[in-house]
Design a protein around this motif. Structure first.
Motif, PDB file in Angstrom:
ATOM      1  N   VAL A 108       1.271  -1.222   0.046  1.00 32.86           N
ATOM      2  CA  VAL A 108       0.227  -0.041   0.055  1.00 32.86           C
ATOM      3  C   VAL A 108       0.815   1.518   0.113  1.00 32.86           C
ATOM      4  N   ASN A 109       0.749   2.376  -0.891  1.00 27.09           N
ATOM      5  CA  ASN A 109       1.431   3.199  -0.951  1.00 27.09           C
ATOM      6  C   ASN A 109       0.578   4.742  -0.496  1.00 27.09           C
ATOM      7  N   ALA A 110       0.444   5.442   0.522  1.00 25.69           N
ATOM      8  CA  ALA A 110      -0.007   6.059   1.006  1.00 25.69           C
ATOM      9  C   ALA A 110       0.784   7.510   1.751  1.00 25.69           C
ATOM     10  N   ALA A 111       2.184   7.296   1.064  1.00 26.21           N
ATOM     11  CA  ALA A 111       3.263   7.652   1.378  1.00 26.21           C
ATOM     12  C   ALA A 111       3.709   8.074   3.070  1.00 26.21           C
ATOM     13  N   CYS A 112       3.814   8.950   3.840  1.00 23.15           N
ATOM     14  CA  CYS A 112       3.661   8.422   5.267  1.00 23.15           C
ATOM     15  C   CYS A 112       2.740   7.709   6.101  1.00 23.15           C
ATOM     16  N   SER A 113       0.800   7.937   5.315  1.00 27.34           N
ATOM     17  CA  SER A 113      -0.209   7.451   6.255  1.00 27.34           C
ATOM     18  C   SER A 113       0.178   6.047   6.138  1.00 27.34           C
ATOM     19  N   GLY A 114       1.023   5.575   5.347  1.00 31.43           N
ATOM     20  CA  GLY A 114       0.872   4.166   4.828  1.00 31.43           C
ATOM     21  C   GLY A 114       1.018   2.913   5.974  1.00 31.43           C
ATOM     22  N   PHE A 115       1.496   2.982   7.033  1.00 34.87           N
ATOM     23  CA  PHE A 115       0.787   2.156   7.636  1.00 34.87           C
ATOM     24  C   PHE A 115      -0.421   1.766   8.546  1.00 34.87           C
TER      25      PHE A 115
END
Length: 322
Positions: A108-115
């Protein structure tokens, strides 16, 4: 049915780069960096240390803490913006490294929100009943895409990985998750290189590096995190003072302090690791969570609020009973 955190784990690269070391190669100082960001040092991946290798160690520690074997894992979701390869996904590579076969595995690529995004995906799989045990990882080797001559960004980022094992439970766990995005703000925090658009060296901003308009990102982050925190509390009929621990994305101490102030939460109830880790993007929240668990600060039964904001823009929160 809830998703309960059964175990946590983390892994940091061996090399530590202090602010004083950075000041030898770029026009900055420990005082300048610490005052503006709260960062004192960061871990930087060396030879042989990759997003997948860091993820593997974090995952093994989380699995050990949860008391699960590779055969127990039904799903792997890995949040990252710095995969080992364009494809296969780093989650698939991690799956092979762990000796897990057959279960779904994807990035999942959501930058810093990825986790936060990855936890939400895994939680929904568990709530649907299709998965009983999920491995969720947030991992980055972001320093490999940093312009080390740009003091506005090179002082901020570090590498690392954190992981959790989520297990189905009918009594306690994740209460709710809340995700948002706004792609219209992409150029305030982004990397201008991709596969489909290609690499255009004639463009001023071309290059595999992080570009950021810091002041604008700060304003949007504080507003968005305030909103998503209120959203989580309202969805569960809870008061902000009922939260035992705030575990925020470790981007900047000023953003963390601003979020805590809006929550009327003292800083001794906020997990802060930005001074030691810097901004590890998707690795940030799980690294902070694992440190809080290992130190004994976070105890079973406590109410935790995890939140993050990143490029996209993306932002989100997870409210859970640990």
């Amino acid at each position: 049915m809830y998703s309960r955190i059964a175990g946590t784990g983390s892994c940091l690269p061996k090399r530590v780069v202090t602010n004083d070391e950075l000041s030898k190669t770029v026009d900055t100082s420990d005082e300048w960096i610490a005052t503006r960001t709260g960062i004192r040092q960061r871990h930087v991946a060396g030879e042989g240390e990759t997003t997948v290798s860091l993820s593997k160690e974090a995952a093994l520690r989380a699995m050990s803490a949860a008391g699960v074997s590779p055969d127990d894992i039904d799903l792997i979701v890995l949040g990252t913006t710095t995969p080992n390869l364009i494809f296969p996904s780093s989650a698939c590579l991690l799956q092979a490294e762990l000796g897990i076969a057959g279960c779904p595995a994807f990035d999942v690529n959501a930058a810093c929100s990825g986790f936060i995004y990855a936890m939400t995906v895994a939680d929904n799989f568990i709530r649907s009943g299709s998965v009983k045990t999920a491995l969720v990882v947030g991992a980055e080797t972001l320093t490999r895409m940093i312009d080390w001559t740009d003091r506005g960004t090179c002082v901020l980022f570090g590498d690392g990985a954190g992981a959790v094992v989520l297990k189905a439970d009918n009594e306690t766990g994740i209460l709710s998750t809340h995700l948002h995005a706004d792609g219209s703000k992409k150029e305030l925090l982004w990397n201008p290189v991709g596969v489909s658009e290609g690499f255009k060296p004639e463009e001023e901003n071309a290059g595999v590096r992080v570009l950021m308009t810091g002041n604008e990102v700060f304003k949007h982050a504080v507003k968005a995190l305030d909103s998503v925190v209120e959203e989580a509390l309202e969805a569960n009929g809870l008061d902000r003072h009922e939260i035992d621990w705030l575990i925020p994305h470790q981007a900047n101490l000023r953003i963390i302090e601003a979020t805590a102030k809006r929550l009327d939460m003292p800083m001794d109830r906020v997990i802060v690791t930005v001074d030691k880790h810097g901004n590890t993007s998707s690795g940030s929240v799980p690294l902070a969570l694992d440190e809080a668990v290992q130190s004994g600060k976070v105890q079973r039964g406590q109410l935790l609020l995890l939140e993050a904001f990143g490029g996209g823009f993306t932002w989100g929160s997870v409210l859970l009973r640990y």
